[in-house]
Scaffold this motif. Structure first.
Motif, PDB file in Angstrom:
ATOM      1  N   PHE A  31       6.555   1.635  -8.810  1.00 57.81           N
ATOM      2  CA  PHE A  31       5.318   2.340  -8.721  1.00 57.81           C
ATOM      3  C   PHE A  31       4.138   1.245  -8.809  1.00 57.81           C
ATOM      4  N   ASP A  32       3.253   1.439  -8.242  1.00 58.18           N
ATOM      5  CA  ASP A  32       1.868   0.625  -8.531  1.00 58.18           C
ATOM      6  C   ASP A  32       0.958   1.220  -9.873  1.00 58.18           C
ATOM      7  N   ARG A  33       0.568   0.357 -10.648  1.00 58.78           N
ATOM      8  CA  ARG A  33      -0.064   0.758 -11.700  1.00 58.78           C
ATOM      9  C   ARG A  33      -1.396   0.079 -11.605  1.00 58.78           C
ATOM     10  N   ARG A  34      -2.384   1.081 -11.302  1.00 61.68           N
ATOM     11  CA  ARG A  34      -3.827   0.754 -11.031  1.00 61.68           C
ATOM     12  C   ARG A  34      -4.741   1.079 -12.162  1.00 61.68           C
ATOM     13  N   MET A  51      -0.524   5.905 -10.836  1.00 61.79           N
ATOM     14  CA  MET A  51       0.362   6.259 -11.631  1.00 61.79           C
ATOM     15  C   MET A  51       0.497   5.252 -12.872  1.00 61.79           C
ATOM     16  N   LEU A  52       0.202   5.458 -14.196  1.00 56.45           N
ATOM     17  CA  LEU A  52       0.093   4.355 -15.111  1.00 56.45           C
ATOM     18  C   LEU A  52       1.691   4.517 -15.850  1.00 56.45           C
ATOM     19  N   GLY A  75       1.982  10.298  -7.989  1.00 56.74           N
ATOM     20  CA  GLY A  75       1.518   8.786  -7.970  1.00 56.74           C
ATOM     21  C   GLY A  75       2.708   7.919  -7.586  1.00 56.74           C
ATOM     22  N   ALA A  76       3.658   8.301  -7.441  1.00 54.24           N
ATOM     23  CA  ALA A  76       4.704   7.514  -6.857  1.00 54.24           C
ATOM     24  C   ALA A  76       4.982   7.394  -5.421  1.00 54.24           C
ATOM     25  N   ASP A  77       5.386   6.586  -4.748  1.00 51.84           N
ATOM     26  CA  ASP A  77       5.666   6.601  -3.357  1.00 51.84           C
ATOM     27  C   ASP A  77       7.031   6.530  -2.983  1.00 51.84           C
ATOM     28  N   GLN A  78       7.869   6.555  -3.911  1.00 50.99           N
ATOM     29  CA  GLN A  78       9.377   6.616  -3.597  1.00 50.99           C
ATOM     30  C   GLN A  78      10.131   7.641  -4.819  1.00 50.99           C
ATOM     31  N   ALA A  79      11.414   8.015  -4.571  1.00 50.23           N
ATOM     32  CA  ALA A  79      12.160   8.580  -5.404  1.00 50.23           C
ATOM     33  C   ALA A  79      13.096   7.550  -6.497  1.00 50.23           C
ATOM     34  N   PHE A  80      13.414   8.073  -7.383  1.00 51.68           N
ATOM     35  CA  PHE A  80      14.132   7.202  -8.420  1.00 51.68           C
ATOM     36  C   PHE A  80      15.468   6.718  -7.853  1.00 51.68           C
TER      37      PHE A  80
END
Length: 148
Positions: A141-144, A1-2, A109-114
């Motif tokens: 989130f992780d930006r790759r 996720m960007l 692309g995220a692994d958790q909720a807000f």
């Protein structure tokens, strides 16, 4: 996720909070005038991002944890009660629906909720019982970004 897709957040809120007449974005909020507000409505605004250092000492990829912040600005009104007491009770039920909806939204692309961060009154109650409230949420989130 960007980055956080605010349109996807707006679409999710429109589906998960049936009381909203409309859910827009920053450009839509900028066009609102006192005589054009449709109650109850909401706007999803990207507030900012903060990132931690790159996880790896690598020349071919950036991978860093990012925390994005979004605001949900809500317009609530009840013409029958010019004191705003009814608007406040309407806000309570709509806020509950927003809190539940955002707490269940895990973007692609995220692994958790807000996560809820804070809320605040943006305007006092006007002569017609209208008010604006803002709730803020964060998403980690992780930006790759691969260089190759």
């Amino acid at each position: 996720m960007l980055q956080i897709d605010v349109q996807a957040v707006a679409d999710h809120l429109m589906a998960s909070v049936p009381a909203f007449v409309e859910v827009g974005l920053a450009r839509d909020l900028g066009a609102v005038r006192p005589n054009t507000v449709r109650y109850p409505s909401a706007w999803v605004i990207m507030l900012g991002e903060s990132a931690e250092p790159n996880r790896y000492a690598s020349d071919d990829m950036i991978e860093q944890p990012v925390t994005g912040r979004v605001a949900i600005i809500m317009a609530i009104r009840d013409i029958a009660d010019r004191t705003g007491a009814r608007a406040s009770s309407d806000l309570r039920s709509i806020r509950e629906a927003v809190l539940l909806g955002m707490g269940r939204l895990i973007p692609d692309g995220a692994d958790q909720a807000f996560r809820f961060s804070r809320g605040q009154l943006l305007s006092g109650v006007d002569a017609k019982g209208g008010m604006f409230w803002q709730d803020e949420f964060t998403l980690r989130f992780d930006r790759r970004i691969p260089f190759i």
